[in-house]
Design an enzyme around this catalytic site. Structure first.
Site, PDB file in Angstrom:
ATOM      1  N   ASN A  13       0.851  -1.187   0.000  1.00 22.79           N
ATOM      2  CA  ASN A  13       0.000   0.000   0.000  1.00 22.79           C
ATOM      3  C   ASN A  13       0.889   1.239   0.000  1.00 22.79           C
ATOM      4  O   ASN A  13       1.503   1.571   1.007  1.00 22.79           O
ATOM      5  CB  ASN A  13      -0.902  -0.018   1.236  1.00 22.79           C
ATOM      6  CG  ASN A  13      -1.766   1.223   1.356  1.00 22.79           C
ATOM      7  OD1 ASN A  13      -1.898   1.994   0.405  1.00 22.79           O
ATOM      8  ND2 ASN A  13      -2.352   1.417   2.526  1.00 22.79           N
ATOM      9  N   LYS A  15      -0.011   4.253  -0.165  1.00 17.19           N
ATOM     10  CA  LYS A  15      -0.677   5.389   0.478  1.00 17.19           C
ATOM     11  C   LYS A  15      -0.523   6.641  -0.414  1.00 17.19           C
ATOM     12  O   LYS A  15      -0.527   6.530  -1.632  1.00 17.19           O
ATOM     13  CB  LYS A  15      -0.139   5.584   1.892  1.00 17.19           C
ATOM     14  CG  LYS A  15      -0.250   4.306   2.727  1.00 17.19           C
ATOM     15  CD  LYS A  15       0.070   4.516   4.174  1.00 17.19           C
ATOM     16  CE  LYS A  15      -0.072   3.190   4.906  1.00 17.19           C
ATOM     17  NZ  LYS A  15       0.147   3.330   6.369  1.00 17.19           N
ATOM     18  N   HIS A  99      -9.326   1.027   5.462  1.00 16.52           N
ATOM     19  CA  HIS A  99      -8.044   1.214   6.127  1.00 16.52           C
ATOM     20  C   HIS A  99      -8.226   2.169   7.306  1.00 16.52           C
ATOM     21  O   HIS A  99      -9.046   3.086   7.252  1.00 16.52           O
ATOM     22  CB  HIS A  99      -7.018   1.779   5.142  1.00 16.52           C
ATOM     23  CG  HIS A  99      -5.607   1.733   5.648  1.00 16.52           C
ATOM     24  ND1 HIS A  99      -5.125   2.666   6.542  1.00 16.52           N
ATOM     25  CD2 HIS A  99      -4.586   0.871   5.399  1.00 16.52           C
ATOM     26  CE1 HIS A  99      -3.858   2.378   6.810  1.00 16.52           C
ATOM     27  NE2 HIS A  99      -3.513   1.294   6.146  1.00 16.52           N
ATOM     28  N   GLU A 101      -6.661   4.597   8.314  1.00 14.04           N
ATOM     29  CA  GLU A 101      -6.477   6.009   7.982  1.00 14.04           C
ATOM     30  C   GLU A 101      -7.729   6.590   7.339  1.00 14.04           C
ATOM     31  O   GLU A 101      -8.020   7.777   7.500  1.00 14.04           O
ATOM     32  CB  GLU A 101      -5.255   6.167   7.070  1.00 14.04           C
ATOM     33  CG  GLU A 101      -3.949   5.866   7.807  1.00 14.04           C
ATOM     34  CD  GLU A 101      -2.801   5.460   6.915  1.00 14.04           C
ATOM     35  OE1 GLU A 101      -1.739   5.130   7.461  1.00 14.04           O
ATOM     36  OE2 GLU A 101      -2.956   5.458   5.672  1.00 14.04           O
ATOM     37  N   GLU A 169      -4.881  -4.991  10.813  1.00 12.78           N
ATOM     38  CA  GLU A 169      -3.845  -3.986  11.023  1.00 12.78           C
ATOM     39  C   GLU A 169      -4.091  -3.259  12.344  1.00 12.78           C
ATOM     40  O   GLU A 169      -4.928  -2.355  12.406  1.00 12.78           O
ATOM     41  CB  GLU A 169      -3.847  -2.962   9.886  1.00 12.78           C
ATOM     42  CG  GLU A 169      -3.384  -3.503   8.555  1.00 12.78           C
ATOM     43  CD  GLU A 169      -3.010  -2.381   7.596  1.00 12.78           C
ATOM     44  OE1 GLU A 169      -1.898  -2.410   7.069  1.00 12.78           O
ATOM     45  OE2 GLU A 169      -3.822  -1.466   7.417  1.00 12.78           O
ATOM     46  N   GLY A 175       3.060   2.150  10.746  1.00 15.44           N
ATOM     47  CA  GLY A 175       4.043   3.206  10.553  1.00 15.44           C
ATOM     48  C   GLY A 175       4.802   3.621  11.795  1.00 15.44           C
ATOM     49  O   GLY A 175       5.547   4.601  11.773  1.00 15.44           O
ATOM     50  N   SER A 214       3.797  -2.165  10.260  1.00 13.31           N
ATOM     51  CA  SER A 214       5.258  -2.172  10.428  1.00 13.31           C
ATOM     52  C   SER A 214       5.884  -3.514  10.037  1.00 13.31           C
ATOM     53  O   SER A 214       6.806  -4.000  10.693  1.00 13.31           O
ATOM     54  CB  SER A 214       5.632  -1.802  11.869  1.00 13.31           C
ATOM     55  OG  SER A 214       5.264  -0.465  12.152  1.00 13.31           O
TER      56      SER A 214
END
Length: 252
Positions: A13, A15, A99, A101, A169, A175, A214
């Protein structure tokens, strides 16, 4: 050695990263994988504006292309949005939905994610449905409760193993360089598999459950070897061909 189960998928991904200059990375990755016999599928999910370019660069390779998000409608007055049908026409075979985010930055609920996943499936693509808990929820002991609620709310009725991928996730690991212990990953993936079997019957055993958060070359082997972990959804490490290859080669 990766765990047994459905054929794994390693998806990158990107992003909101990427440029025309960055196309050298997927080109390099394709070259490095040309003679590698993989026991997994590989996918990259660039920003929508780069999908056609990445698809062209990867022509003839074993790497598939996916989208990062879509609207639940096939068309209409939705300025700035893109439909699953448009992504399919551009060359995508799957679309990430839900996701963390998107859930956090755009207020997407399980209901919205469900509608988007259904639209992806209706377009003939695979829906990569993301679920996962925040650090506060983890510390409060609510991980399994949150994951179960998100899965049940986000998974469209009638989903099958051929049109659905689940990505676990943990939000706090995305991240940050932090990852759950292998025991924690195994516990959540076992729960997801159990819930999928309850929701989908025998077909639930064939759904790929990815781990994301990560993932990097140094921890990929350990994470991917856990029961019910059928691949990875990779963020930053997918932007560089060498790093992404280090993860993919777990399945070589």
């Amino acid at each position: 050695m990766a765990s047994e189960g459905p054929r794994p998928l390693v998806a990158g991904n990107w992003k909101m990263n990427g440029s025309v200059a960055m196309l050298k990375e997927p080109r390099l990755l394709a070259a490095m994988l040309k003679d590698v016999k993989l026991k997994a599928d590989v996918m990259v999910c660039p920003p929508a504006i780069l999908v056609r370019r990445v698809k062209s660069v990867l022509k003839g390779s074993k790497i598939k292309v996916g989208g990062q998000d879509c609207h639940w409608a096939a068309s209409g007055a939705h300025t700035g949005d893109i439909s699953a049908e448009m992504l399919k026409e551009a060359g995508c075979t799957a679309v990430i939905v839900g996701h963390s985010e998107r859930r956090t930055n755009h207020g997407e609920t399980d209901e919205i994610v469900n509608k988007k996943a259904r639209a992806v499936q209706k377009a003939g693509l695979k829906a990569i449905i993301c679920i996962g808990e925040t650090l506060e929820e983890r510390k409060s002991g609510k991980t399994l409760e949150v994951v179960t609620r998100q899965l049940k709310g986000s998974l469209p009725e009638g989903s099958t193993a051929s049109d659905t991928v689940i990505a676990y996730e943990p939000v706090w690991a995305i991240g940050t360089g932090l990852t759950p212990t292998t025991a924690e990953v195994a516990e959540v993936h076992a729960l997801i598999r159990k819930e999928l079997s309850g929701l989908m019957g025998q077909d639930g055993a064939g759904v790929r459950i990815l781990y994301g958060g990560s993932v990097k070359p140094s921890n990929a082997e350990e994470l991917m070897s856990q029961p019910n972990v059928n691949g990875a959804l990779v963020g930053g490490a997918s932007l560089k061909a060498a790093d992404f290859l280090g993860i993919i080669k777990v399945y070589a």
